[in-house]
Write an enzyme that holds these catalytic residues in place. Structure first.
Site, mmCIF file in Angstrom:
data_model
loop_
_atom_site.group_PDB
_atom_site.id
_atom_site.type_symbol
_atom_site.label_atom_id
_atom_site.label_comp_id
_atom_site.label_asym_id
_atom_site.label_seq_id
_atom_site.Cartn_x
_atom_site.Cartn_y
_atom_site.Cartn_z
ATOM 1 C CD GLU A 196 -3.170 -1.062 1.816
ATOM 2 O OE1 GLU A 196 -3.259 -0.315 2.791
ATOM 3 O OE2 GLU A 196 -4.067 -1.854 1.721
ATOM 4 C CD GLU A 319 -3.701 -6.170 2.595
ATOM 5 O OE1 GLU A 319 -4.602 -5.682 3.152
ATOM 6 O OE2 GLU A 319 -2.408 -6.063 2.699
HETATM 7 O O1 AHR Z 1 -5.421 -6.454 6.368
HETATM 8 C C1 AHR Z 1 -5.399 -5.396 7.219
HETATM 9 C C2 AHR Z 1 -4.588 -4.165 6.675
HETATM 10 O O2 AHR Z 1 -5.523 -3.726 5.498
HETATM 11 C C3 AHR Z 1 -3.413 -4.455 6.070
HETATM 12 O O3 AHR Z 1 -2.251 -4.244 7.168
HETATM 13 C C4 AHR Z 1 -3.321 -3.429 4.866
HETATM 14 O O4 AHR Z 1 -2.397 -3.593 4.060
HETATM 15 C C5 AHR Z 1 -4.656 -3.045 4.523
HETATM 16 O O5 AHR Z 1 -4.764 -1.584 4.625
#
Ligand code: AHR
Length: 517
Positions: A196, A319
Site C-alpha cells: 500500500e 488482500e
Molecule cells: O489487512 C489489514 C490491513 O488492510 C493491512 O495491513 C493493510 O495492507 C490494509 O489496509
C-alpha cells in the site's frame, strides 16, 4: 433471525429465464474444457503482526501451556494442514513497512521490543520472525510470500534480508543465518516490494513509487538457484491510474502487481456494520458490494492487457475479504470480527469470480488467516474454532490446480442499493485427474432452490462420488467457543442424476460442492 420488513425497495427479478420449467436455475458446465488451470495460489492466506493473528493465533511459543508444535499452536497447525494452504503472505500489510527484519532474528530474549504503531500500539516482542515464519511454511508445504519494507526501510536492509534467507554462500548474512540455527537456505519465491505504497506504506505517488520499485528491485538478487518473483505494491480498489502508471513505468521489471479490495459495507469512514447483526437489506447489499470485485478486476486487467498483451505480469489480489466493526469489547486496533454464514457466501462468490480471471489473476490472499478480519480460524486461550469461511476454503480446495471449466448460470438476480445485482444461484466448476468438481451457491436466505445442472458431455454427471453442503438454519449463525460446530459441512443428498444432467435442491443460504466422474 432478525425481522425482515424492509424488503429491498427494488428487489426485482432481472432475468427469469428458468421459468419454463420447475427449476429456479439452470447451470451449464462446459466440460469440453478450457485448458486454463486455476492456480492453487488463488486460495492463498495472509498473516500480519496485527492483533492476535501471529501471537495467540499461529504462535504461542515453545514454553506455552497451549499444546504446540515447536511453538506453533497445534490445533491451528493441524487445521491449516487440512486446508492445503498454497501460499501465505507475511509480515504485513501495513506492519511490513514498519518491520525491520533484524529485530526478529537471534535468541528470542535478545530480540527488539517495539510498539506496533499501526495496530493499537501493542508491544511486539519479535519472538515470531523470519525463522519462525519460513519454518512454518516449510513444515506445512506453503509457499512463503514476504512483504519487504520500502516505507521506512532501506535498500540495503531489504537486499540483506533476501541474502540472509536464500544464499548458500559463506557471506556474512548467510553465516548469520547459520549462527541462528539454519544451515540450508530457504526457498523464497514471492517477494513484495512494499505494501500500500499509496497509503500506510509511505503515502507515495505512483510515479515516485515506480522509481523506488526499480531501485529496490535492482538489489534483490537471485542467490544459488532461488528465483525471486518481484511484486509491486498495487492499487486500492478502483485506483486505475495507479495500475496504469505502474504498467507504463515498471511493466517490464515486475512479475506481479497487487490489488486490494475489501468488502466493507459502510466504506472507510464511520461504522462498517456488525459482523453478526445485519438486516436482510444489509445482507443483499454486502453481497452486491463483494460482487463489485468482478468489474474492478476486469478494469485493472484491461489496463494490464494494453501494456502487456503477452500476459507477462500477473495480477495478485493479495488482500481481500469482509471488514466489519470489531467485536464489542475487543481492542479496536486488533480487527477481530466474528464470521457467519454470510461470510461463507461471500467467500464462495469470490472464488466463483476469481476462477473466471485466472488468465491474469494468479494469486489471492484473504485477510487474514487467524483472528483478524475474515479469518479462517478464531482462537481464545486454549480453544479454537473453524469459521464458516474456513469450511468454504476447505470444500473449494478441490479446485486448486484443476482445469477451469466454464459455467453458465441462468437464474434470477436480486437488485440492491448497489450496482451489482446478486444472482440467487451461482456456480463454478473444474476438472482434475478425470474428476469434475462443481460448486454451487444459493444466496437466498429463505428459500431453497431447484437447480438443473447440464453438462455438454452428459456422461460426466452419471457418477456422483461425493457431495457436501455448508448451510445453517440462520444466515447469522456462526461458530464460537461454546458452540464450535453450528456451521459445519455435512453430506448432501438432495440430488438425483437425470437424463439431462443433475437435479438438485439447494437449501437456503448454502454452499454445495459435488464430485462427479
Ligand atoms: O489487512 C489489514 C490491513 O488492510 C493491512 O495491513 C493493510 O495492507 C490494509 O489496509
Amino acid at each position: 433471525m432478525r425481522k425482515t420488513n424492509l424488503l429491498l425497495t427494488g428487489v426485482c427479478l432481472l432475468c427469469l429465464a428458468a421459468s419454463a420449467n420447475a427449476q429456479d436455475a439452470t447451470v451449464t458446465v462446459y466440460d469440453s474444457g478450457t485448458g486454463v488451470v486455476i492456480p492453487a495460489e488463488i486460495y492463498g492466506q495472509f498473516s500480519e503482526h496485527l492483533g492476535r493473528c501471529i501471537y495467540g493465533g499461529l504462535w504461542v511459543g515453545k514454553d506455552s501451556s497451549v499444546p504446540n508444535v515447536e511453538g506453533y499452536r497445534k490445533d491451528v497447525f493441524d487445521a491449516l494442514k487440512k486446508l492445503k494452504v498454497p501460499v501465505m503472505r507475511w509480515p504485513g500489510g501495513c506492519f511490513a513497512d514498519d518491520y525491520h527484519w533484524m529485530d526478529g532474528i537471534g535468541p528470542q530474549e535478545k530480540r527488539a521490543r517495539i510498539s506496533n504503531n499501526n495496530w493499537g500500539g501493542t508491544m511486539e516482542d519479535n519472538s515470531f520472525g523470519t525463522h519462525e515464519f519460513l519454518n512454518l511454511c516449510e513444515m506445512l508445504d506453503i509457499e512463503p510470500y514476504i512483504s519487504g519494507n520500502v516505507g521506512s526501510g532501506s535498500v540495503e536492509e531489504m537486499a540483506k534480508w533476501v541474502e540472509y534467507m536464500t544464499s548458500s554462500s559463506k557471506s556474512t548474512m548467510a553465516e548469520l543465518r547459520r549462527a541462528n540455527g539454519r544451515d540450508k537456505p530457504w526457498k523464497v519465491k514471492y517477494f513484495g516490494i512494499g505494501n500500500e505504497a499509496w497509503g500506510c506504506g509511505g503515502n507515495m505517488t505512483p510515479e515516485y513509487y515506480s522509481d523506488l520499485f526499480r531501485r529496490y528491485g535492482t538489489y534483490l538478487r537471485n542467490y544459488d538457484g532461488n528465483r525471486l518473483y518481484q511484486i509491486a505494491s498495487g492499487a486500492s480498489e478502483t485506483d486505475y491510474n495507479w495500475t496504469e502508471v505502474l504498467m507504463k513505468n515498471i511493466g517490464s521489471k515486475m512479475r506481479g502487481v497487487s490489488l486490494h479490495y475489501y468488502t466493507n459495507p459502510g466504506g472507510w469512514s464511520g461504522s462498517k456494520g456488525s459482523a453478526t447483526k445485519f438486516s436482510d437489506n444489509e445482507y443483499w447489499s454486502l453481497l452486491s458490494k463483494t460482487l463489485e470485485v468482478e468489474n474492478i478486476l476486469k478494469r485493472h486487467i484491461e489496463i494490464m492487457d494494453k501494456y502487456d498483451p503477452q500476459g507477462r505480469v500477473d495480477l495478485l489480489l493479495d488482500e481481500w475479504g469482509t471488514w466489519f466493526d470489531t467485536e464489542p469489547g475487543t481492542n479496536p486496533g486488533h480487527l477481530y470480527q466474528q464470521n457467519t454464514m454470510r461470510d461463507a457466501i461471500v467467500a464462495a462468490l469470490n472464488f466463483d469470480i476469481f476462477h473466471k480471471y485466472t488468465r491474469r489473476l494468479k494469486m489471492a490472499n484473504i485477510a487474514q488467516v487467524v483472528n483478524v478480519l475474515q479469518a479462517m480460524i478464531l482462537t481464545n486461550e486454549t480453544q479454537m474454532v473453524l469459521t464458516p469461511t474456513y469450511h468454504v476454503f476447505e470444500m473449494y480446495n478441490v479446485h486448486q490446480n484443476a482445469e477451469y471449466l466454464e459455467t453458465e448460470c441462468v437464474t434470477r438476480k436480486i437488485k440492491t442499493n448497489r450496482p451489482a445485482p446478486v444472482p440467487e444461484v451461482d456456480a463454478t466448476a473444474s476438472r482434475k485427474d478425470g474428476l469434475i468438481h462443481i460448486s454451487l451457491v444459493n444466496t437466498d436466505i429463505k428459500k431453497s432452490k431447484k437447480v438443473l445442472v447440464n453438462f455438454d458431455n452428459a456422461a460426466a454427471a452419471k457418477n456422483i462420488l461425493s457431495a457436501r453442503v455448508l448451510t445453517s438454519a440462520d444466515v447469522h449463525d456462526y461458530n464460537d467457543f461454546s458452540s464450535p460446530e453450528v456451521v459445519a459441512p455435512a453430506a448432501f443428498k438432495d440430488y438425483k442424476v437425470v437424463k439431462s444432467g443433475l437435479e438438485l435442491t439447494l437449501p437456503p443460504c448454502s454452499v454445495v460442492v459435488m464430485e462427479a466422474k
